[in-house]
Each structure stands twice: as C-alpha cells, then as structure tokens.
Design an enzyme around this catalytic site. Structure first.
Site, PDB file in Angstrom:
ATOM      1  N   GLU A 161       0.796  -1.229   0.000  1.00  0.00           N
ATOM      2  CA  GLU A 161       0.000   0.000   0.000  1.00  0.00           C
ATOM      3  C   GLU A 161       0.831   1.284   0.000  1.00  0.00           C
ATOM      4  O   GLU A 161       0.575   2.228   0.736  1.00  0.00           O
ATOM      5  CB  GLU A 161      -0.984   0.003   1.169  1.00  0.00           C
ATOM      6  CG  GLU A 161      -1.985  -1.123   1.095  1.00  0.00           C
ATOM      7  CD  GLU A 161      -3.307  -0.806   1.761  1.00  0.00           C
ATOM      8  OE1 GLU A 161      -3.414   0.258   2.390  1.00  0.00           O
ATOM      9  OE2 GLU A 161      -4.232  -1.627   1.652  1.00  0.00           O
ATOM     10  N   GLU A 365      -5.644  -8.384   0.200  1.00  0.00           N
ATOM     11  CA  GLU A 365      -6.417  -7.956   1.369  1.00  0.00           C
ATOM     12  C   GLU A 365      -7.849  -7.624   0.944  1.00  0.00           C
ATOM     13  O   GLU A 365      -8.036  -7.001  -0.098  1.00  0.00           O
ATOM     14  CB  GLU A 365      -5.829  -6.705   2.056  1.00  0.00           C
ATOM     15  CG  GLU A 365      -4.557  -6.955   2.807  1.00  0.00           C
ATOM     16  CD  GLU A 365      -4.037  -5.711   3.497  1.00  0.00           C
ATOM     17  OE1 GLU A 365      -4.852  -4.866   3.934  1.00  0.00           O
ATOM     18  OE2 GLU A 365      -2.812  -5.567   3.568  1.00  0.00           O
TER      19      GLU A 365
HETATM   20  C1  BGP Z   1      -4.728  -1.919   5.032  1.00  0.00           C
HETATM   21  C2  BGP Z   1      -3.362  -2.372   5.574  1.00  0.00           C
HETATM   22  C3  BGP Z   1      -3.459  -3.506   6.582  1.00  0.00           C
HETATM   23  C4  BGP Z   1      -4.630  -3.308   7.543  1.00  0.00           C
HETATM   24  C5  BGP Z   1      -5.915  -3.008   6.768  1.00  0.00           C
HETATM   25  C6  BGP Z   1      -7.122  -2.830   7.661  1.00  0.00           C
HETATM   26  O1  BGP Z   1      -4.591  -0.626   4.557  1.00  0.00           O
HETATM   27  O2  BGP Z   1      -2.550  -2.833   4.493  1.00  0.00           O
HETATM   28  O3  BGP Z   1      -2.226  -3.527   7.290  1.00  0.00           O
HETATM   29  O4  BGP Z   1      -4.326  -2.308   8.447  1.00  0.00           O
HETATM   30  O5  BGP Z   1      -5.725  -1.830   5.999  1.00  0.00           O
HETATM   31  O6  BGP Z   1      -7.144  -1.479   8.106  1.00  0.00           O
HETATM   32  P1  BGP Z   1      -7.225  -1.155   9.673  1.00  0.00           P
HETATM   33  O7  BGP Z   1      -6.186  -2.000  10.324  1.00  0.00           O
HETATM   34  O8  BGP Z   1      -6.993   0.299   9.767  1.00  0.00           O
HETATM   35  O9  BGP Z   1      -8.616  -1.557  10.110  1.00  0.00           O
END
Ligand code: BGP
Length: 463
Positions: A161, A365
């Site tokens: 990301e 993801e």
């Molecule tokens: C994405 C990241 C993950 C995880 C996910 C969920 O942007 O790559 O590492 O954080 O978001 O978001 P959050 O953890 O803020 O709920």
C-alpha cells in the site's frame, strides 16, 4: 454460466509482521517507525499484538486445518537489519526460515511482503524515504531476503500500500523532511519507493528466475458524485492520483500523465535522477497484487478546505485542495467503523486493473473489521463477516467469468491482529485471539463461524 475457480486457485489468509507478531524488540529486532510512532488514543500498542512470533507453529497448524493454500505475511525489515542496513541479525533470518519451513511442511504457499509500513526507525532518523540512501538500503535488504528465502518463497510482494502511505501523508511513518514544500517531499519519497521497488523486482528476476514478484497497492474503483461532467472529471483525476500513478509506474515505468500534471500544477513533481527512468522502465512485475476494501466517490472540488473530508476511515487527505472532493455514497451500507461496503465495486476494480495492464491478479487484502462477540458457549458467530466475504468472493467469480485472470484471494486477516488505526477490538480474523485492548488475557486461539465457512469453501473450491 459462471466459470469455476481455477483448480490451483490460491485461497489464502493475510497478516503483517507488526500487526500480528509482537516480540517487538526480541531476538535483536530493531525499532521501526511503528514501534516508535505514537499509538492512537485508547488503543493498544503493537508490542505483543497476537504473539504470533512465539505461537506461529500453533497458528500455522490452524491455517492448515482451515485448508489455506497460501499465507500472505510480511517480513519485518528490522528483524533482518535492526538499523535498516549494515549488520544482519541472524536470529531474524532464523525466525522467518522457521516460519517458511513450517508453512511448506503444512503444504501452504508462502507469499512474502517485503515491507509493510514498518520502516526501520534508524533510516527514518536519516530522512527515511526522503533520503535517496534508503533506496540502496532497500536494495541490500531485498538481496538479503532473496538469498536467504528465495529457495522456498516463490511469491514476493514489494511494498504494501505505497499509495496509501503517500495519500495518508505521514500517518504511516513517511515523515516530511522538506517542510517548505511537503507535497513535493511526499512525492519525492514516492519516487524513491518506486525506485526501491524497481530494483527489488529486477534483482528478484536476476537471482530467482522461477520466482514471481509484484506490487501490492490498495486499488479502488472511483465513482463520480453525479453525472455532472465536472464530477466525472474529478473522479477521473483522483483515480489517476490514487491508483494509476502507482500501477502505471510499477508496470510500465512511466508517470501517469494526469497525475504528473496534478503534481506539476502544485510544484510537487519529484527530482528525477539521470538513470532513474531506465531503472524504472526495465523492471517488470509478474503479477499485480492489490488490496480492496471498498470503492470511493468524489465530486468537483469546492476549491476550499471542505474538499479534504473523511469518508469513513479511508480518508482523502491529499495535501492540496482544488482537484476533487471526497463524498459519501448513499447507495452503500457501511461497517461499524464507517467504511463503505461495495462488493460490485470490487468486480469493477478487478476489470479496470486487468483491462489496463493484462497481468494476472491476486487479492492480498479484503475483509470486514468488526467488534466480534464471544457468546456464553465461547462461540463467535460472525455471520456479518461471512456475508461480507461471500458477497466479495461472488464478485471475484464474476470477474473471472468476465475474463479477468485472478489466481488468488487472500482476505484480511488470517487471524485476529491489531488494526493499524483502531486497535485490537476491530477484528478481521477467521481465528479469534483472546485478548483485550489493554488486557493480554490468555491469547488463546479459537475458530470463529467464518473459519468453518471458509474451510468448506476452500475444500469445495466454490461458493
Ligand atoms: C490496510 C493495511 C493492513 C490493515 C488493513 C485494515 O490498509 O494494508 O495492514 O491495516 O488496511 O485497516 P485497519 O487495520 O486500519 O482496520
């Protein structure tokens, strides 16, 4: 007539080192910007997380029981290089050797993210990604990973990301160095990360001819707030800045024209070194990995600070106003954290990426953060998570039927871990971890209802 999932489809589960491992300073690990960063008020730090560092064998046994074909994890740069460069920490190499061996012993394909937000603090102290030297540090780190694990790891993801790190400004460790022109500094950092990625991809192909490597941005279809032409133009501009700036560079080695113009207008174009474009254009990814949580909607800029507004947690916080305005999409439901939910947008996004680049895709993801409840029998009936995943996997199957080549789906997250922004109560896993925000409790693992649902889906290779 729907096409079925390919027989070798990689059904996975994802985590990242800083959110799942804990052992933040054990066995020689150096501090990262996450360890040294300030924690969101009222949420836990990442020091213990889910204690995966000590419990990975038990966790992998559960992943095997779940039937995972692949496990997407990240390697903590500071376990390998405590200061980001110079000395290698053998205990760090040892941990990931053990993790990878355990995965392979369980028939699970390791998918390794090289860098997932956790920049070594020692490099940050030297200017982080604003300092071109960090590109060389990443090249050394890449070489070390390929040499240590390249005999068993066949799938490599470069930077998790990167586009979110830039769009969210310094929320994830990319601190501004040039205070006079923070936007130029941000896109200079981005340029250096692009160089680091390109060098890693070229080195991977040189050292590991049978391995595959690709970028892992967060990509979302961007909708116009209305069919007013100015709204459509704004959506097109934002998509160029949020999505295509990164992927046009990762795949074709050039800056997207619309995004470059956006930077030029704001005197934020990066300084480009003599052989940079040659390095960038000679590196080719084998696939595109991407993270998808929801689509986003933008409209014509109001030309003032109201442009930069938050649409749930996925904020639009680019430094300058004037190009677009983030708006809510009243056609979509939201999760408990205000994130819009858009399964159909997932199919649109897959089509957009594939039509643009023609490379195989893997989703690394996709998931639902929620306040899970353990009932009196100790069960976690996360029907809401099953519903979210079912709706999104349906769209993967529709995209495959559309002709999009998708070779894997690895939802966030394999096991409960610490949210980047909202602590441990925002849970994503198929496996529950018994801990609270500030009470570590037993850290016991238990299978949620979604564990059994996903297990059946994988066994049948179909919804
Ligand atoms: C994405 C990241 C993950 C995880 C996910 C969920 O942007 O790559 O590492 O954080 O978001 O978001 P959050 O953890 O803020 O709920």
């Amino acid at each position: 007539q729907l096409k079925s999932f390919p027989s070798d489809f990689l059904w996975g589960g994802s985590t990242s080192a800083y959110q799942v491992e804990g052992a933040w300073n054990e066995d020689g690990k150096g501090p990262s910007v996450i360890d040294m960063g300030n924690v969101v008020e009222g949420t836990t730090d990442f020091k213990v997380a889910s204690d995966h560092y000590h419990r990975y064998k038990e966790d992998i046994a559960l992943f095997a029981e779940l039937g995972l074909k692949a496990y997407r994890f990240s390697i903590a740069w500071t376990r390998i290089f405590p200061t980001g460069e110079d000395q290698i920490n053998q205990k760090g190499i040892e941990f990931y050797n053990n993790l990878i061996d355990e995965l392979i012993a369980n028939g699970i394909e390791p998918i390794a993210t090289m860098y997932h937000f956790d920049l070594p603090y020692a490099l940050q102290e030297k200017g982080g990604w604003s300092n071109r030297q960090t590109v060389e540090a990443f090249a050394l780190y890449s070489k070390t990973l390929f040499e240590a694990f390249g005999d068993r790891v066949k799938y490599w993801l470069t930077i998790n990301e990167q586009n979110m790190m830039i769009l969210h400004g310094d929320a994830l460790g990319t601190k501004h160095v040039d205070a006079d022109n923070p936007m130029k500094d941000l896109y200079q950092q981005n340029h250096h990360m692009m160089l680091a990625q390109a060098k890693a991809m070229s080195l991977c192909h040189q050292l590991l001819p049978s391995a595959k490597i690709g970028p892992a941005p967060n990509i979302s279809a961007i909708y116009p707030a209305s069919c007013k032409p100015e709204d459509v133009l704004a959506a097109n501009t934002f998509s160029a800045i949020r999505n295509w700036l990164y992927l046009d560079m990762a795949v074709h080695g050039h800056y997207n024209a619309t995004a470059w113009r956006f930077l030029e207008e704001r005197h934020a174009t990066p300084t480009i070194g003599a052989d940079d474009m040659q390095i960038l254009s000679s590196a080719k990814p084998d696939f595109i990995a991407f993270n998808y949580y929801n689509s986003q909607t933008v409209g014509e800029s109001s030309g003032d600070a109201s442009d930069v507004n938050s649409t749930g947690d996925q904020q639009i916080t680019i430094g300058e106003v004037g190009a677009y305005k983030g708006v809510e999409n009243e056609n979509l439901l939201k999760n408990e954290f205000g994130w819009e939910i858009d399964p159909v947008g997932f199919r649109t996004t897959m089509r957009d990426i594939y039509e643009r680049y023609g490379l195989p895709l893997i989703i690394t993801e996709n998931g639902l953060g929620a306040f899970d409840k353990v009932d009196e029998n100790g069960d976690i009936n996360d029907d809401y998570r099953i519903e979210y995943l079912k709706q999104h996997i349906e769209q993967v199957q529709l995209a495959i039927t559309d002709g999009v080549e998708v070779f894997g789906y690895s939802p966030w997250s394999a096991i409960d871990l610490i949210s980047t922004h909202q602590g441990c109560s925002k849970r994503y896993g198929f496996i529950h971890v018994d801990r609270d925000e500030f009470d570590l409790k037993s850290l016991k693992r238990s299978k949620k209802k979604s564990f059994y649902w996903y297990q059946t889906l994988i066994a049948n290779n179909s919804l």
